[in-house]
Write a protein that holds these residues in place. Sequence first.
Motif, short mmCIF file in Angstrom:
data_model
loop_
_atom_site.label_atom_id
_atom_site.label_comp_id
_atom_site.label_asym_id
_atom_site.label_seq_id
_atom_site.Cartn_x
_atom_site.Cartn_y
_atom_site.Cartn_z
N UNK A 189 0.70 2.74 -3.65
CA UNK A 189 -0.01 1.96 -4.71
C UNK A 189 -0.51 3.01 -5.48
N UNK A 190 -0.79 2.88 -6.62
CA UNK A 190 -1.43 4.03 -7.38
C UNK A 190 -2.78 4.25 -7.02
N UNK A 191 -3.28 3.36 -6.60
CA UNK A 191 -4.99 3.55 -6.53
C UNK A 191 -5.02 4.37 -5.11
N UNK A 192 -4.20 4.14 -4.33
CA UNK A 192 -4.08 5.01 -2.88
C UNK A 192 -3.60 6.41 -2.94
N UNK A 193 -2.76 6.72 -3.89
CA UNK A 193 -2.07 7.81 -3.88
C UNK A 193 -2.81 9.25 -4.04
N UNK A 194 -2.61 10.03 -3.08
CA UNK A 194 -3.39 11.47 -2.86
C UNK A 194 -4.51 11.00 -1.94
N UNK A 195 -5.04 9.96 -1.47
CA UNK A 195 -5.77 9.61 -0.31
C UNK A 195 -5.29 9.12 0.83
N UNK A 196 -4.24 8.48 0.75
CA UNK A 196 -3.44 7.92 1.82
C UNK A 196 -2.12 8.53 2.13
N UNK A 197 -1.63 8.69 3.44
CA UNK A 197 -0.48 9.39 3.76
C UNK A 197 0.48 8.40 4.82
N UNK A 198 1.41 8.05 4.26
CA UNK A 198 2.34 7.07 5.26
C UNK A 198 3.17 8.36 6.04
N UNK A 199 3.48 7.95 7.13
CA UNK A 199 4.60 8.93 8.01
C UNK A 199 5.13 8.01 8.92
N UNK A 200 6.28 8.33 9.50
CA UNK A 200 7.06 7.59 10.50
C UNK A 200 7.66 8.37 11.56
N UNK A 201 7.81 7.68 12.72
CA UNK A 201 8.39 8.62 14.04
C UNK A 201 9.55 7.68 14.31
N UNK B 257 0.67 -1.23 0.01
CA UNK B 257 0.05 0.08 -0.06
C UNK B 257 1.17 1.22 -0.03
N UNK B 258 1.82 1.08 1.10
CA UNK B 258 2.87 2.46 1.05
C UNK B 258 3.93 2.07 1.86
N UNK B 259 4.90 2.90 1.40
CA UNK B 259 6.47 2.52 2.18
C UNK B 259 6.97 3.70 2.23
N UNK B 260 7.74 3.85 3.36
CA UNK B 260 8.61 5.11 3.67
C UNK B 260 9.94 4.82 4.09
N UNK B 261 10.89 5.42 3.75
CA UNK B 261 12.41 5.09 4.17
C UNK B 261 12.83 6.00 5.39
N UNK B 262 13.88 5.57 5.89
CA UNK B 262 14.36 6.17 6.90
C UNK B 262 14.23 7.80 6.78
N UNK B 263 14.79 8.30 5.62
CA UNK B 263 14.92 9.45 5.03
C UNK B 263 13.74 10.29 4.54
N UNK B 264 12.61 9.19 4.48
CA UNK B 264 11.39 9.98 4.15
C UNK B 264 10.83 10.02 3.00
N UNK B 265 11.45 9.12 2.21
CA UNK B 265 10.93 8.85 0.77
C UNK B 265 9.86 7.95 0.69
N UNK B 266 8.71 8.10 0.15
CA UNK B 266 7.61 7.49 0.14
C UNK B 266 7.32 7.10 -1.21
N UNK B 267 6.59 5.85 -1.28
CA UNK B 267 5.86 5.36 -2.41
C UNK B 267 4.58 4.74 -2.12
N UNK C 90 -0.48 5.29 8.82
CA UNK C 90 -1.17 5.42 7.83
C UNK C 90 -2.33 6.10 7.87
N UNK C 91 -2.62 7.26 7.29
CA UNK C 91 -3.53 8.17 7.34
C UNK C 91 -4.39 7.78 6.13
N UNK C 92 -5.57 7.25 6.31
CA UNK C 92 -6.70 7.14 5.19
C UNK C 92 -7.78 7.76 4.99
#
Length: 116
Positions: free
Chosen positions: A59-71, A47-57, A79-81
């Motif tokens: 899935x096309x169908x959730x882009x712009x609706x979902x936001x991944x973040x990490x602490x 669905x979504x992935x985030x690196x330690x440096x904050x780079x995200x990717x 995952x904010x949906x």
Amino acid sequence: VQLQASGGGLVQAGGSLRLSCAASGRIRSIASMGWYRQATGKQRELVARITGGGITNYKDSVNSRFTISRDNAKNMVYLQMNSLKPEDTAVYYCNIYSDYYRMEFWGKGTQVTVSS
């Protein structure tokens, strides 16, 4: 390493949910954190992935609706949906990849159900 996901539930189409995942145990060098999902009868998918440096990717169908973040300090991933759709219904799993262990770890899933 243990992963504990929370935040799933039942929501109407158009609604929002926020998933959280806490990593605990002998955590070493988490390279990336992510969310996967598996709908009934389908394969698990990213669905979504985030690196330690904050780079995200996403899935096309959730882009712009979902936001991944990490602490990183708390070893947590979120995952904010928003604008949820019935096709988002699935069990959602959090996942981390450790550079130190050179392996990935999975949490138990949390069910997300979106009613139409």
